[in-house]
Design an enzyme around this catalytic site. Structure first.
Site, PDB file in Angstrom:
ATOM      1  CG  ASP A  37      -2.187   0.838   0.998  1.00  0.00           C
ATOM      2  OD1 ASP A  37      -3.255   0.233   0.831  1.00  0.00           O
ATOM      3  OD2 ASP A  37      -2.104   2.083   0.977  1.00  0.00           O
ATOM      4  CG  ASP A  63       2.451   5.693  -6.562  1.00  0.00           C
ATOM      5  OD1 ASP A  63       1.383   5.143  -6.893  1.00  0.00           O
ATOM      6  OD2 ASP A  63       2.787   6.831  -6.952  1.00  0.00           O
ATOM      7  CB  VAL A  64       0.272  -0.096  -7.084  1.00  0.00           C
ATOM      8  CG1 VAL A  64       0.812  -0.912  -5.923  1.00  0.00           C
ATOM      9  CG2 VAL A  64      -1.072   0.541  -6.740  1.00  0.00           C
ATOM     10  CG  ASN A  90      -8.200  -4.336  -2.481  1.00  0.00           C
ATOM     11  OD1 ASN A  90      -9.418  -4.397  -2.623  1.00  0.00           O
ATOM     12  ND2 ASN A  90      -7.636  -3.528  -1.586  1.00  0.00           N
ATOM     13  CE1 TYR A 156     -14.289   3.071  -8.361  1.00  0.00           C
ATOM     14  CE2 TYR A 156     -16.613   2.621  -8.747  1.00  0.00           C
ATOM     15  CZ  TYR A 156     -15.438   2.349  -8.082  1.00  0.00           C
ATOM     16  OH  TYR A 156     -15.403   1.346  -7.133  1.00  0.00           O
ATOM     17  CE  LYS A 160     -12.862  -0.006  -9.352  1.00  0.00           C
ATOM     18  NZ  LYS A 160     -11.821  -0.819  -8.671  1.00  0.00           N
TER      19      LYS A 160
END
Length: 286
Positions: A37, A63-64, A90, A156, A160
């Protein structure tokens, strides 16, 4: 995946919400974990909870949205555990705002964390799983917003829907290549998390507090709405059991809110009958 004990999980977004409860659920089932995270103070709390359960765990602050950071986290996981049996992508954010109002940097941020972080992890981990020559699983956390559309959150929905489509397409590719990796996509509805605190974790490269949008009525109303629907969502305490039961049953689509199924059916019906989006379908829901 039928037996979780001593299997190794790599999970992003583990400091809060779904990631935290899934990570702790994995520890309860005897798994070894790498938790990732950007929020180091909160991640340390998850780390301590897992240690208290007696599980073996590696904590990586990263930082993904940056591919190099994901690669480094995977490398650290491999150095410690030597394998990855379950990848759970996630990490995610939600940014309300209509397309003609939301700043471009917000589009870049949400696409990089909700979609590209999953791409980065899968590109790095799938070859590892193939080389292991044992069964493995990948679960991408998307949203009901990846199956049905609503007003006010095009960024968003874009991220998604892309996550769901990418997961489906990857499942086809793995099956065609006879690779023993099962794919799963989780599409939850509103759940009581702190997703509405997204702004607390905004990286500097996506930040411009001087932009007037962040003081606009549209932005402030969007934040208020996000807080309302999330705080009034489904309790989070059943999510870990839902996830691990779905993995045991090898379910591809993991849905948490059956009351939204009619919306999914309506969308498919509109597509095949040449229908069009109608905002009134949201009456009484949003």
């Amino acid at each position: 995946m039928k037996d979780f004990k001593d299997k190794v999980m790599f999970i992003t977004g583990a400091a809060h919400g779904f990631g935290q409860v899934i990570a702790e659920g994995a520890a309860d089932r005897g798994m070894k974990l790498t938790i990732v995270d950007i929020d180091e103070p909160a991640l340390k709390k998850t780390y301590q909870h897992i240690l208290d359960k007696g599980a073996e765990v590696l904590m990586v602050t990263a930082d993904v949205t940056k591919e190099a950071s994901v690669d480094d986290a995977v490398e650290q996981a491999m150095e410690k555990f030597g394998r990855i049996d379950l990848l759970i992508n996630n990490a995610g954010i939600a940014l309300p705002g209509r397309i003609w109002e939301l700043p471009t940097r917000d589009w870049e941020w949400i696409m990089h964390i909700n979609l590209m972080s999953q791409v980065y992890a899968m590109k790095r981990v799938i070859p590892i799983m193939i080389q292991q020559k044992t069964h493995a699983d990948i679960l991408n956390v998307a949203s009901i917003a990846g199956l049905v559309d609503t007003p006010g959150m095009p960024s968003y929905h874009a991220s998604k829907f892309a996550s769901v489509g990418m997961t489906e397409a990857t499942a086809y590719d793995l099956q065609r290549a006879n690779i023993d990796i099962d794919m799963h996509v989780m599409c939850p509805g509103f759940v009581q998390t702190d997703l509405y605190h997204t702004e607390n974790h905004r990286p500097a490269q996506y930040s411009d507090p001087t932009d007037p949008y962040y003081q606009s009525e549209a932005y402030l109303k969007g934040q208020q709405f996000a807080k309302y629907v999330i705080t009034n969502g489904k309790p989070i305490d059943t999510i870990a059991d839902t996830v691990f039961k779905a993995l045991e049953d090898n379910r591809f689509y993991i849905l948490t809110h059956p009351e939204y199924n009619p919306l999914i059916e309506d969308r498919v019906k509109r597509i095949v009958t040449d229908g069009a989006p109608d905002v009134h379908i949201m009456d009484g829901i949003m």
